[in-house]
Design a protein around this motif. Structure first.
Motif, mmCIF file in Angstrom:
data_model
loop_
_atom_site.group_PDB
_atom_site.id
_atom_site.type_symbol
_atom_site.label_atom_id
_atom_site.label_comp_id
_atom_site.label_asym_id
_atom_site.label_seq_id
_atom_site.Cartn_x
_atom_site.Cartn_y
_atom_site.Cartn_z
ATOM 1 N N PHE A 61 0.857 -1.184 0.000
ATOM 2 C CA PHE A 61 0.000 0.000 0.000
ATOM 3 C C PHE A 61 0.894 1.234 0.000
ATOM 4 C CE2 PHE A 61 -2.013 -3.508 2.167
ATOM 5 C CZ PHE A 61 -3.280 -3.546 1.595
ATOM 6 N N ILE A 62 0.601 2.162 -0.917
ATOM 7 C CA ILE A 62 1.417 3.369 -1.041
ATOM 8 C C ILE A 62 0.581 4.586 -0.670
ATOM 9 C CG2 ILE A 62 2.775 4.803 -2.602
ATOM 10 C CD1 ILE A 62 3.423 2.358 -4.227
ATOM 11 N N PHE A 63 1.044 5.304 0.347
ATOM 12 C CA PHE A 63 0.396 6.538 0.772
ATOM 13 C C PHE A 63 1.207 7.712 0.242
ATOM 14 C CE2 PHE A 63 -1.103 3.390 3.741
ATOM 15 C CZ PHE A 63 -2.420 3.743 3.995
ATOM 16 N N THR A 64 0.528 8.633 -0.405
ATOM 17 C CA THR A 64 1.214 9.769 -1.040
ATOM 18 C C THR A 64 0.637 11.065 -0.477
ATOM 19 O OG1 THR A 64 -0.391 9.749 -2.858
ATOM 20 C CG2 THR A 64 1.626 8.456 -3.151
ATOM 21 N N ASP A 65 1.379 11.706 0.393
ATOM 22 C CA ASP A 65 0.909 12.933 1.040
ATOM 23 C C ASP A 65 1.583 14.155 0.428
ATOM 24 O OD1 ASP A 65 -0.081 10.938 2.645
ATOM 25 O OD2 ASP A 65 0.441 11.914 4.536
ATOM 26 N N LEU A 66 0.777 15.128 0.025
ATOM 27 C CA LEU A 66 1.306 16.423 -0.391
ATOM 28 C C LEU A 66 1.311 17.309 0.851
ATOM 29 C CD1 LEU A 66 -0.556 16.899 -3.797
ATOM 30 C CD2 LEU A 66 1.871 16.386 -3.465
ATOM 31 N N ILE A 67 2.484 17.603 1.355
ATOM 32 C CA ILE A 67 2.596 18.325 2.619
ATOM 33 C C ILE A 67 3.125 19.734 2.389
ATOM 34 C CG2 ILE A 67 2.849 16.264 4.045
ATOM 35 C CD1 ILE A 67 5.859 16.651 3.931
ATOM 36 N N GLU A 68 2.528 20.679 3.084
ATOM 37 C CA GLU A 68 2.976 22.070 2.992
ATOM 38 C C GLU A 68 3.844 22.384 4.211
ATOM 39 O OE1 GLU A 68 1.048 26.263 1.451
ATOM 40 O OE2 GLU A 68 -0.124 25.015 2.807
ATOM 41 N N HIS A 69 4.902 23.134 3.988
ATOM 42 C CA HIS A 69 5.868 23.410 5.047
ATOM 43 C C HIS A 69 6.603 24.700 4.733
ATOM 44 C CE1 HIS A 69 9.015 22.155 2.215
ATOM 45 N NE2 HIS A 69 8.189 21.176 1.879
ATOM 46 N N ASP A 70 7.409 25.157 5.666
ATOM 47 C CA ASP A 70 8.216 26.358 5.458
ATOM 48 C C ASP A 70 9.525 26.012 4.754
ATOM 49 O OD1 ASP A 70 6.369 27.975 6.686
ATOM 50 O OD2 ASP A 70 7.389 28.003 8.626
ATOM 51 N N ALA A 71 10.000 26.933 3.942
ATOM 52 C CA ALA A 71 11.314 26.833 3.315
ATOM 53 C C ALA A 71 12.018 28.177 3.493
ATOM 54 C CB ALA A 71 11.192 26.473 1.835
ATOM 55 N N ILE A 72 13.323 28.143 3.402
ATOM 56 C CA ILE A 72 14.119 29.353 3.585
ATOM 57 C C ILE A 72 14.726 29.778 2.253
ATOM 58 C CG2 ILE A 72 16.087 30.392 4.773
ATOM 59 C CD1 ILE A 72 13.731 29.742 6.576
ATOM 60 N N VAL A 73 14.622 31.068 1.933
ATOM 61 C CA VAL A 73 15.206 31.614 0.711
ATOM 62 C C VAL A 73 16.604 32.121 1.036
ATOM 63 C CG1 VAL A 73 14.975 33.351 -1.101
ATOM 64 C CG2 VAL A 73 12.932 32.260 -0.147
ATOM 65 N N SER A 74 17.561 31.772 0.192
ATOM 66 C CA SER A 74 18.948 32.161 0.431
ATOM 67 C C SER A 74 19.148 33.658 0.238
ATOM 68 C CB SER A 74 19.879 31.390 -0.510
ATOM 69 O OG SER A 74 19.599 31.727 -1.859
ATOM 70 N N VAL A 103 6.142 9.983 0.517
ATOM 71 C CA VAL A 103 5.696 8.658 0.103
ATOM 72 C C VAL A 103 6.000 7.658 1.215
ATOM 73 C CG1 VAL A 103 6.026 6.762 -1.527
ATOM 74 C CG2 VAL A 103 5.994 9.121 -2.356
ATOM 75 N N SER A 104 4.972 6.901 1.607
ATOM 76 C CA SER A 104 5.122 5.861 2.626
ATOM 77 C C SER A 104 4.608 4.554 2.038
ATOM 78 C CB SER A 104 4.328 6.208 3.883
ATOM 79 O OG SER A 104 4.685 7.487 4.383
ATOM 80 N N VAL A 105 5.438 3.511 2.080
ATOM 81 C CA VAL A 105 5.070 2.219 1.510
ATOM 82 C C VAL A 105 4.999 1.172 2.621
ATOM 83 C CG1 VAL A 105 5.645 0.431 -0.173
ATOM 84 C CG2 VAL A 105 6.207 2.838 -0.661
ATOM 85 N N TYR A 106 3.853 0.500 2.702
ATOM 86 C CA TYR A 106 3.655 -0.576 3.674
ATOM 87 C C TYR A 106 3.389 -1.873 2.921
ATOM 88 C CZ TYR A 106 3.191 3.012 7.264
ATOM 89 O OH TYR A 106 3.440 4.062 8.108
ATOM 90 N N ASN A 107 4.064 -2.956 3.338
ATOM 91 C CA ASN A 107 3.841 -4.236 2.663
ATOM 92 C C ASN A 107 2.557 -4.883 3.179
ATOM 93 O OD1 ASN A 107 4.461 -5.384 5.144
ATOM 94 N ND2 ASN A 107 6.446 -6.198 4.506
ATOM 95 N N ILE A 108 2.294 -6.102 2.743
ATOM 96 C CA ILE A 108 1.036 -6.754 3.067
ATOM 97 C C ILE A 108 0.898 -7.024 4.565
ATOM 98 C CG2 ILE A 108 1.868 -9.115 2.765
ATOM 99 C CD1 ILE A 108 -1.562 -7.628 1.651
ATOM 100 N N ASP A 109 2.024 -7.057 5.287
ATOM 101 C CA ASP A 109 2.002 -7.226 6.737
ATOM 102 C C ASP A 109 1.879 -5.890 7.462
ATOM 103 O OD1 ASP A 109 2.343 -10.043 6.617
ATOM 104 O OD2 ASP A 109 4.493 -9.745 6.258
ATOM 105 N N LEU A 110 1.755 -4.810 6.698
ATOM 106 C CA LEU A 110 1.693 -3.445 7.208
ATOM 107 C C LEU A 110 2.976 -3.043 7.930
ATOM 108 C CD1 LEU A 110 -2.033 -3.084 8.320
ATOM 109 C CD2 LEU A 110 -0.929 -2.343 6.198
ATOM 110 N N ASP A 111 4.089 -3.625 7.481
ATOM 111 C CA ASP A 111 5.408 -3.159 7.902
ATOM 112 C C ASP A 111 5.816 -2.039 6.955
ATOM 113 O OD1 ASP A 111 5.756 -5.109 9.945
ATOM 114 O OD2 ASP A 111 6.306 -6.579 8.411
ATOM 115 N N GLN A 112 6.301 -0.937 7.494
ATOM 116 C CA GLN A 112 6.747 0.155 6.629
ATOM 117 C C GLN A 112 8.089 -0.232 6.019
ATOM 118 O OE1 GLN A 112 7.707 4.059 8.322
ATOM 119 N NE2 GLN A 112 6.563 4.994 6.650
ATOM 120 N N LEU A 150 10.819 11.514 0.789
ATOM 121 C CA LEU A 150 10.342 12.887 0.727
ATOM 122 C C LEU A 150 11.052 13.604 -0.412
ATOM 123 C CD1 LEU A 150 8.440 14.772 2.390
ATOM 124 C CD2 LEU A 150 10.459 15.470 3.692
ATOM 125 N N GLY A 151 10.276 14.280 -1.255
ATOM 126 C CA GLY A 151 10.854 15.025 -2.371
ATOM 127 C C GLY A 151 10.187 16.372 -2.529
#
Length: 272
Positions: free
Chosen positions: A149-162, A204-213, A218-219
């Motif tokens: 099972f693949i969970f795909t979260d679009l997460i918003e966060h802070d970034a710093i500008v150089s 992206v979080s991937v869990y196998n059939i045993d629900l082991d991660q 993160l990209g």
């Protein structure tokens, strides 16, 4: 039959992992010295030993986040991004089960256990989430050939500008130049570049059939804020969020490395 780590322990770990991943997101944005190297590239976690023992071929992409739901202006792009993720996985040898195989079972399970997300606060009830996930897994294991099972979260966060002459935001392996929004075409001389800017990344979080991660990645994708040229000294939310396919593709490749090895991956300090 051997004792397996409790389902709660395996899934609750996602909260700690997400916090750790996000802590790396808002770093100083050092560029590094090697060609293509980006010091903000996330060191994704891949349990190769478990995957080697139980290979993953048939996967389903969940329509829900492993964490809290995305904000509406990001959520509207989730199905489009999932489609690109499915294409990338398919191009690299994975068989993608229809998302409805997951979503229909998820919706049925929520009728029994309740919605895991509080509609008022947006907070996730981890206990309910685990019960529903286990119910979906049990039924899909019996009636489909799903391996993971693949969970795909679009997460918003802070970034710093150089600082300096070139103002670039670097986060989770990407470099993005802030865009302008408004009638003007410049930035005031007293613009506060030290203020964080909002950005969106793919988790992206991937869990196998045993629900082991077995994988967590993160990209970075893009900035969700632009410079407000009306005021000349602040940030304002963009309207064209997640419309650059090249940026999305890069984020997907970063988030799935090394489950799928990315060409010219920008991680690992070349000075080591």
């Amino acid at each position: 039959m051997h004792q397996r780590q409790p389902l709660r322990s395996r899934l609750v770990a996602k909260v700690t992992l997400l916090a750790a991943l996000l802590a790396m997101t808002s770093g100083c944005g050092t560029t590094g010295t090697g060609s293509g190297y980006n010091a903000t590239t996330n060191p994704n976690q891949f349990n190769e030993a478990v995957v080697a023992e139980k290979p993953i071929k048939n996967v389903v992409i969940a329509h829900v986040n492993i964490g809290s739901p995305s904000r509406n202006y990001i959520k509207r792009s989730e199905s489009m991004v999932d489609g690109q993720i499915a294409e990338y996985l398919r191009d690299n040898g994975y068989n993608i089960l229809p998302q409805r195989e997951f979503s229909q079972r998820w919706n049925n399970a929520t009728l029994i256990y309740g919605d895991p997300v509080d509609p008022t606060t947006g907070r996730l009830n981890t206990k309910t989430f685990i019960r529903i996930t286990q119910s979906v897994r049990d039924d899909m294991r019996d009636k489909t050939d799903v391996d993971a099972f693949i969970f795909t979260d679009l997460i918003e966060h802070d970034a710093i500008v150089s600082g300096g002459m070139n103002h670039i935001a670097r986060f989770n392996g990407v470099s993005r130049k802030p865009s302008l929004k408004g009638p003007g075409d410049g930035v005031s001389s007293d613009f506060d570049w030290s203020r964080p800017v909002s950005a969106v990344s793919l988790q992206v979080s991937v869990y196998n059939i045993d629900l082991d991660q077995v994988f967590a990645g993160l990209g970075g994708i893009d900035l969700t804020d632009a410079i407000d040229t009306r005021s000349g000294n602040g940030w304002v939310r963009r309207k064209d969020i997640l419309e650059n396919d090249n940026y999305i593709e890069q984020g997907i490749q970063l988030a799935l490395h090394p489950l799928i090895v990315m060409d010219n991956w920008p991680g690992e300090n070349p000075n080591k």
